[in-house]
Enzyme design. Structure first.
Site, PDB file in Angstrom:
ATOM      1  N   ASN A   1      -2.505  15.520  -0.202  1.00  0.00           N
ATOM      2  CA  ASN A   1      -3.232  14.292  -0.519  1.00  0.00           C
ATOM      3  C   ASN A   1      -2.337  13.141  -0.976  1.00  0.00           C
ATOM      4  O   ASN A   1      -2.712  11.977  -0.836  1.00  0.00           O
ATOM      5  CB  ASN A   1      -4.279  14.580  -1.608  1.00  0.00           C
ATOM      6  CG  ASN A   1      -5.054  13.349  -1.986  1.00  0.00           C
ATOM      7  OD1 ASN A   1      -5.900  12.883  -1.228  1.00  0.00           O
ATOM      8  ND2 ASN A   1      -4.766  12.789  -3.156  1.00  0.00           N
TER       9      ASN A   1
ATOM     10  N   SER B   1      -5.708   8.701   7.680  1.00  0.00           N
ATOM     11  CA  SER B   1      -6.359   7.445   7.321  1.00  0.00           C
ATOM     12  C   SER B   1      -6.941   6.836   8.579  1.00  0.00           C
ATOM     13  O   SER B   1      -6.464   7.107   9.689  1.00  0.00           O
ATOM     14  CB  SER B   1      -5.359   6.471   6.693  1.00  0.00           C
ATOM     15  OG  SER B   1      -5.886   5.164   6.615  1.00  0.00           O
TER      16      SER B   1
ATOM     17  N   TYR C   1       2.658   2.085   6.697  1.00  0.00           N
ATOM     18  CA  TYR C   1       1.584   3.012   6.326  1.00  0.00           C
ATOM     19  C   TYR C   1       0.909   3.592   7.563  1.00  0.00           C
ATOM     20  O   TYR C   1       0.730   4.803   7.674  1.00  0.00           O
ATOM     21  CB  TYR C   1       0.563   2.273   5.459  1.00  0.00           C
ATOM     22  CG  TYR C   1      -0.606   3.110   5.026  1.00  0.00           C
ATOM     23  CD1 TYR C   1      -0.478   4.022   3.980  1.00  0.00           C
ATOM     24  CD2 TYR C   1      -1.847   2.992   5.649  1.00  0.00           C
ATOM     25  CE1 TYR C   1      -1.555   4.796   3.568  1.00  0.00           C
ATOM     26  CE2 TYR C   1      -2.931   3.760   5.242  1.00  0.00           C
ATOM     27  CZ  TYR C   1      -2.781   4.659   4.204  1.00  0.00           C
ATOM     28  OH  TYR C   1      -3.843   5.431   3.801  1.00  0.00           O
TER      29      TYR C   1
END
Length: 264
Positions: free
Chosen positions: A88, A140, A153
């Site tokens: 996570n 994501s 990211y």
């Protein structure tokens, strides 16, 4: 299987804290790894122990392989097994292409991608020994579509998606499943500023017309890491309220209100 041992990286704040507590509620022994926030770690530990007295927290830096190896060995030596890994921990930070430095990119990638890879490498031998394992990686929605300011990211999460699918194939012979959960906008301290800045615009693109909670993500992770998910592997599953699944979902709400039968 009783007394399954779960590791949750970034497991003491926000979404990670909700996952750690959720897994403890399911009867797992949970070891939540944290980087630096001692106060949050102790708060998480107290909450986990309400459901699983053998659970614990350990300080570790998932961007450093030696820290990962040390933490995983400590956990395996103490409990004698590792059954669940939830990758996570992550860094979410905006930076436009002209401002990206090698140092910045490495900081994001070392945590978001290499940290997950190294955690899997450290835990897999223990899972193979018992021919059982559940791995859930944090992806994501940014791993599937572009968002300005999130090159580093998004690249790290796109890498997680392919790593998850490949690992699912490589580890299937040993009874280990590998999946990823792909959050949309989950309201935590990490997203507070973004929501304050442009949340009123973003929420209109979410079919469910609300931002997610840590508990929303935890519910999915608890399923993916349960014995009942033994036939689910190689999946990238969104937990995003339908974010960008369809354009202009707000129109449906306007229509429902007009007809007088909108959900409360």
């Amino acid at each position: 299987m009783e007394n399954r041992v779960a590791i949750v990286t970034g497991g003491t704040r926000g979404m990670g804290q909700a996952i750690s507590i959720g897994l403890a509620k399911e009867g797992n022994i949970v070891v939540a790894l944290y980087h630096s926030d001692e106060k949050s770690a102790q708060e998480t530990l107290a909450k986990m122990k309400q459901y699983s007295s053998a659970s614990d927290v350990i300080r570790a830096d998932v961007s450093r392989r030696e820290s990962i190896d040390s933490a995983v060995k400590k956990i395996a030596d103490r409990y004698g097994r590792i059954d669940i890994l939830v990758n996570n921990a992550g860094i979410f930070d905006f930076c436009f292409i002209e401002d990206i430095t090698d140092e910045y990119f490495d900081r994001v990638y070392n945590t978001n991608f290499k940290g997950q890879l190294h955690m899997m490498q450290a835990c897999i031998p223990y899972m193979k020994k018992n021919r059982y394992g559940r791995i859930a990686n944090a992806s994501s929605i940014s791993g599937s579509f572009a968002d300005c300011g999130l090159i580093a990211y998004a690249a790290s999460k796109a890498g997680v998606n392919l790593m998850t699918k490949t690992a699912a194939g490589e580890l299937a012979p040993y009874g280990i499943t590998v999946n990823a959960y792909a959050p949309g906008i989950i309201h935590t301290d990490m997203t507070d500023s973004m929501i304050a800045e442009r949340g009123d615009v973003q929420v209109k693109q979410i079919a469910l017309q609300r931002f997610g909670t840590g508990e929303d993500a935890a519910a999915l992770v608890c399923f993916l890491t349960s014995p009942g998910a033994g036939y689910v592997t190689g999946e990238i599953i969104g937990v995003d309220g339908g974010f960008f699944k369809v354009q202009n979902p707000c129109r449906a709400y306007e229509y429902a209100v007009e007809k007088g039968n909108a959900a409360e």
